[in-house]
Each structure stands twice: as structure tokens, then as C-alpha cells.
Design an enzyme around this catalytic site. Structure first.
Site, PDB file in Angstrom:
ATOM      1  N   ASP A 327      -2.682  -0.999   4.738  1.00 39.60           N
ATOM      2  CA  ASP A 327      -4.063  -1.257   5.157  1.00 39.60           C
ATOM      3  C   ASP A 327      -4.155  -1.581   6.644  1.00 39.60           C
ATOM      4  O   ASP A 327      -3.173  -1.999   7.263  1.00 39.60           O
ATOM      5  CB  ASP A 327      -4.649  -2.435   4.348  1.00 39.60           C
ATOM      6  CG  ASP A 327      -3.821  -3.697   4.508  1.00 39.60           C
ATOM      7  OD1 ASP A 327      -2.578  -3.597   4.452  1.00 39.60           O
ATOM      8  OD2 ASP A 327      -4.402  -4.781   4.715  1.00 39.60           O
ATOM      9  N   GLU A 328      -5.338  -1.377   7.169  1.00 35.57           N
ATOM     10  CA  GLU A 328      -5.722  -1.838   8.513  1.00 35.57           C
ATOM     11  C   GLU A 328      -4.642  -1.608   9.573  1.00 35.57           C
ATOM     12  O   GLU A 328      -4.379  -2.488  10.389  1.00 35.57           O
ATOM     13  CB  GLU A 328      -6.060  -3.344   8.462  1.00 35.57           C
ATOM     14  CG  GLU A 328      -7.222  -3.652   7.551  1.00 35.57           C
ATOM     15  CD  GLU A 328      -7.457  -5.144   7.354  1.00 35.57           C
ATOM     16  OE1 GLU A 328      -8.617  -5.547   7.344  1.00 35.57           O
ATOM     17  OE2 GLU A 328      -6.484  -5.904   7.203  1.00 35.57           O
TER      18      GLU A 328
END
Ligand code: TNX
Length: 515
Positions: A327-328
Site C-alpha cells: 500500500d501507499e
């Protein structure tokens, strides 16, 4: 109680007219079960638990010995009676009998049948897990009825046939932002069992800390595990982790370890300079920011690192999954990100595990074995499904347990939403993302991120009672999900929560019964 739960009293009246032994009529149909069982038939009589009631299991069944012990502890907690556990070669007609019987449900291993009549209680599971779930239901039935005379507890009679809608019903605990000791994790597992959850995802690494010993890369923990956001850091040795896996397995909970890569890696980058593109180790980080760190995706050492970590973790993980985060990764170029996830997927497969990753991994060439963990972007989840992957649902606006209840909540954040009890309960897995159907969904998971949370009491306050509703969404048929009915049943969980010492948020939306 909903009308769809057909409660039949005729048989019960018949039984009562034959035998007027019980002074207090009890009604199993009035017990506020959560999760709501699939089928319930009240038979209008009752079973008495006294000091002399025994819990019986068949000789030699180790799974059931532990479950019998858990039941014994719960009965003691709720009634004060310390029951004896007998290992028998065949069941008699009395007592509380626990057994595995695969024929009660050929399709669903987690199914159970609970039969309570005047002489005995029979809890049959399609597997050990089913027996454990049946025990949880029985305990809810016990606490719903008071004792009539000292040490004698009346439990309403009836039959329950029950099984979950989703085979994956989980929670996540972030032990990276702040570290939680093995005993806290065990307590967390206990709390999941009460509501028939079966997965605990441990978010083991992030910018602020690396919490799992990797023997081939020891500085990950000696350096990367030395700090945390609100405390003094900490990490699990592999022995600690194995102890958690064992404790969970005994309670039919699968541990999913997460190593969050290639972003969220400042702790690893601070431990080993060679993992950085510029060859320089950054300082350890204790702040709130996300999305600023990345492993160097075009250095070969990075893949040696991933291989070693996944190999060591796979060896000590009993369950089929390894979560690779993903993620991210805002400072990883998309091409580099895709290349990195593709290679990581090969590594996870090499060690015979199923790769799970946050919904961004759908950008890579994931195959049909991969699992996309939906948290933010529906289009990522749909893209994953188009590639043949399955999906775990963690909609941040509904199940993120670090989201504040309202603007007065002293812990947590609200970037996704304020999530009160009604909002956390009122959503349906099949209505969440367009194009995602029942067969694409593995199940649901409620994550607790811990940037603002550092004690067990704080964990409990954010998790309870919201997770109880998520447990019902994962377990009960959709036609049994109804907020007005649910909130009343939730209000009646007070004795269970209080006796178990759970520090829950007493939302004004819920008609909590008086202690
Ligand atoms: C987003 S959810 C994150 C986490 C944070 C969380 C805080 C996800 C995959 N990433 O890194 O802890 O928000 O609510």
C-alpha cells in the site's frame, strides 16, 4: 427477534406438560445471540447446570480437550460452578457432550449443531472449529438466564443449526506503529474467539518499526525494532511468534503475517543502508506520515532480502497466507512497483504461500491465486477480480477500527470517516464494490492501525463493540442483518463484556442493559 427466525413452541409446550420439573420457563428464542444463528428452534423446556454437571469428550481427542477446558473456564466465570471434564469412551445421556461429527454439514467445516434438552447438551461440530463455535453460542445461552437457586443455572432448551456465510472472518492488529506484547496478542485472540472470528492478520512491519526477528538480517529488529511511536519499541523473537501461531491455531484462528513492502519500510531502510538506492541509511522514524519510503526496486540485494524474509516467515507460519502490504508506495514509480510486486509474487509462491496484498497490488501482474485486500479503491478491487484474484473486504469507511466514533473520541483518526456503531454495522459485502460477487469474496477483515494506540485498554475501546457487528456480517445470513434488532441484542452483551473485562465504547446509540 426477527420473524424469519422461526421459533416453534408446540413441541416445547408438549414437553412442559409432561414434565413440570422446571420452575422457570426459559425461551432460547429470546436469547440475544451475536452472531445471529442460521436456524433456531426453541423447545420450551430447559437444562440445569449445577455443580455436578460434567463436560464430556471422547478419549484421545486433543482439540476437544482444549475446547472443553475453555468451556469449563467460561462456565466458571458466568455461573461460579467448577465443572469436571470427563474423557469417556462413548457419550451417556447426561451432561454437556462435545464431539466432532462431519455428517452434520458436509459443505461447511465450521458448522455446528447445538441441542439442548432436559437431560443433556450436545454440541457437535463438523470439525473442531465447529465445536468451538457451538461452545461460544452455548455460553451466550447460559449467561442469558439467571440461577433459580444457589449454584443452579437454567439454560433454555432448543436446537441450533449454524454455519458461517464467509470462511474468512478476521481482524488486523498493527504491532508496528506501537508494539504489543505476546500476552496482549493472546488476549486479542481470546476476544476474537468469543464472536467466532477465525483470522488474525498481524501488521508486523512499517516505517516506525520492524517487529519480527529475521535471523539472516538481525539488524531489522536490533535497530529497526528499537523504537515505536508512543513507547520503547520491541519485537517478537521467532519463538514468540511461534507461540502466538500455536495459541491461535488451538483456537482455530489463522495468523496472517504482513511484511509491508516496498513502501512503509523506513525501519528496514534504517537498519540496512544497502537496501536504499543511495546506499545511505535514514534515521529511525516515529512520526505519523505515510508514503515516503521505498526499498530500492532495481538492486538485486532487495530481492535477496525479500526472499530471506519470506522464507523465514513461511517456515514459522502455519496458515497458507503471507501478506506483502504493497500500500501507499507513493515514492516508488509505478513501473518499478509492478516489477517489484511481480518478483515478490514469485518468491511467495516459491515458499508455497498465497500472496495477499493491499488493493494497490492489483496494478501488478497478479495471478488468480493472489488475494487483493480492498481498503480504499473499488477500482483496484475490480481490477484484481478481472485478473482472476479473490478479494478480502476492509472498507475503511466501515470497518477501520482506528477511525474515531465521533469528534469526541480521544483516540484514533478520522480521515476515512467517523464510524459510529450503526454505520459500522449497516453495510453489506455484496453491495460494496460494483462487479464483485459472492464468488470473488473470501471474507471480511477489520483492521486496527495503532498510530494513536499503545495499551490493551485502548485497543479494546476502539475494537469493541464495532467488531461484534462485523462478526455478525461475516457469519449470519444477510436476511438476519437488521440494525434495530441488532442494537437491542448488542445492548444485552453487557454481562458478557463486563465479566470478560472488555473495555468497550458505550455508544449512546445502543440500549445497553443495566448491570
Ligand atoms: C492507511 S490502510 C494505511 C495505514 C495507516 C492507516 C491509518 C492502509 C493499507 N494503509 O498505513 O496506518 O491508513 O488509518
Amino acid at each position: 427477534m426477527k420473524r424469519s427466525l422461526l421459533v416453534v413452541f408446540v413441541l416445547g409446550l408438549l414437553v412442559m406438560s409432561i414434565s413440570c420439573k422446571k420452575s422457570v420457563p426459559a425461551d432460547l428464542g429470546k436469547v440475544s445471540f451475536i452472531p445471529q444463528p442460521v436456524e433456531l428452534l426453541a423447545t420450551g423446556s430447559s437444562f440445569e447446570i449445577s455443580k455436578n454437571t460434567s463436560i464430556n469428550i471422547l478419549k484421545g481427542d486433543e482439540d476437544l480437550a482444549l475446547i472443553a477446558q475453555l468451556l469449563k473456564d467460561e462456565v466458571k466465570l458466568f455461573t461460579g460452578n467448577d465443572l469436571v471434564v470427563n474423557e469417556v469412551s462413548s457419550f451417556g445421556k447426561n451432561g454437556i457432550n462435545l464431539g466432532v461429527d462431519a455428517t452434520i454439514n458436509e459443505e461447511n467445516k465450521e458448522a455446528y449443531a447445538l441441542i439442548i434438552n432436559e437431560d443433556q447438551v450436545k454440541i457437535s461440530g463438523a470439525s473442531g472449529a465447529g465445536v468451538l463455535f457451538g461452545v461460544q453460542t452455548f455460553v451466550q445461552a447460559i449467561q442469558a438466564h439467571k440461577s433459580t437457586e444457589k449454584d443452579v443455572w437454567i439454560v433454555a432448551s432448543g436446537q441450533i443449526n449454524d454455519y458461517p456465510q464467509y470462511g474468512f472472518r478476521g481482524a488486523m492488529l498493527d504491532v508496528a506503529r506501537n508494539f504489543f506484547e505476546v500476552d496482549d496478542v493472546k488476549r486479542f485472540i481470546d476476544l476474537l474467539v468469543y464472536y467466532k472470528l477465525n483470522v488474525l492478520h498481524l501488521h508486523l512491519t512499517d516505517d516506525q518499526g520492524w517487529r519480527i526477528e529475521i535471523k539472516s538480517w538481525p539488524k531489522l529488529t536490533t535497530i529497526g525494532g528499537s523504537t515505536s511511536m508512543l513507547g520503547d519499541g520491541g519485537f517478537y523473537t521467532q519463538e514468540d511468534y511461534k507461540e502466538i501461531v500455536k495459541y491461535a491455531k488451538e483456537r482455530f484462528i489463522t495468523i496472517i503475517p504482513e511484511i509491508d513492502i516496498p513502501g512503509h519500510t523506513n525501519a528496514a531502510l534504517a537498519s540496512y543502508a544497502e537496501l536504499n538506492c543511495n546506499g545511505k541509511a535514514p534515521e529511525l522514524y516515529k512520526g505519523m506520515k505515510v508514503g515516503f519510503s521505498t526499498l530500492c526496486t532495481d538492486k538485486e540485494i532487495t530481492y535477496q532480502f525479500v526472499d530471506d524474509v519470506v522464507r523465514e516467515l513461511a517456515e514459522i507460519t502455519d496458515g497458507p497466507y503471507i501478506h506483502i502490504g504493497g500500500d501507499e508506495s507513493h515514492v516508488t514509480e509505478l513501473d518499478d512497483y509492478v516489477y517489484f510486486i511481480n518478483r515478490t509474487q514469485d518468491i511467495v509462491k516459491k515458499y508455497n504461500k498465497i500472496m495477499v496484498g493491499w488493493d494497490e497490488i492489483a496494478h501488478a501482474d497478479i495471478d488468480s491465486e493472489a488475494i487483493v485486500h480492498y481498503w480504499a479503491k473499488g477500482e483496484n478491487a475490480s481490477m484484481g477480480v478481472e485478473k482472476g484474484a479473490k478479494v478480502i473486504l476492509s472498507p475503511s469507511t466501515k470497518v477501520y477500527l482506528d477511525m474515531q466514533y465521533d469528534s469526541l473520541t480521544h483516540l484514533g483518526q478520522h480521515w476515512a470517516a467517523y464510524i459510529e456503531i450503526d454505520s459500522s454495522y449497516m453495510w453489506k459485502p455484496l453491495e460494496l464494490v460494483e462487479g464483485i460477487n459472492r464468488e470473488n469474496i473470501v471474507g471480511i477483515e477489520s483492521p486496527l492501525w495503532t498510530e494513536t494506540i499503545s495499551t490493551m485498554d485502548e485497543i479494546e475501546y476502539m475494537v469493541f463493540p464495532r467488531i461484534i457487528g462485523h462478526a455478525e456480517i461475516g457469519w449470519s445470513p444477510v436476511e438476519h442483518l437488521n440494525w434495530d434488532d441488532y442494537k437491542v441484542r448488542l445492548g444485552k452483551q453487557v454481562p458478557l463484556l463486563e465479566k470478560r473485562g472488555v473495555d468497550y465504547y458505550a455508544s449512546k446509540q445502543v440500549p445497553w442493559i443495566k448491570k
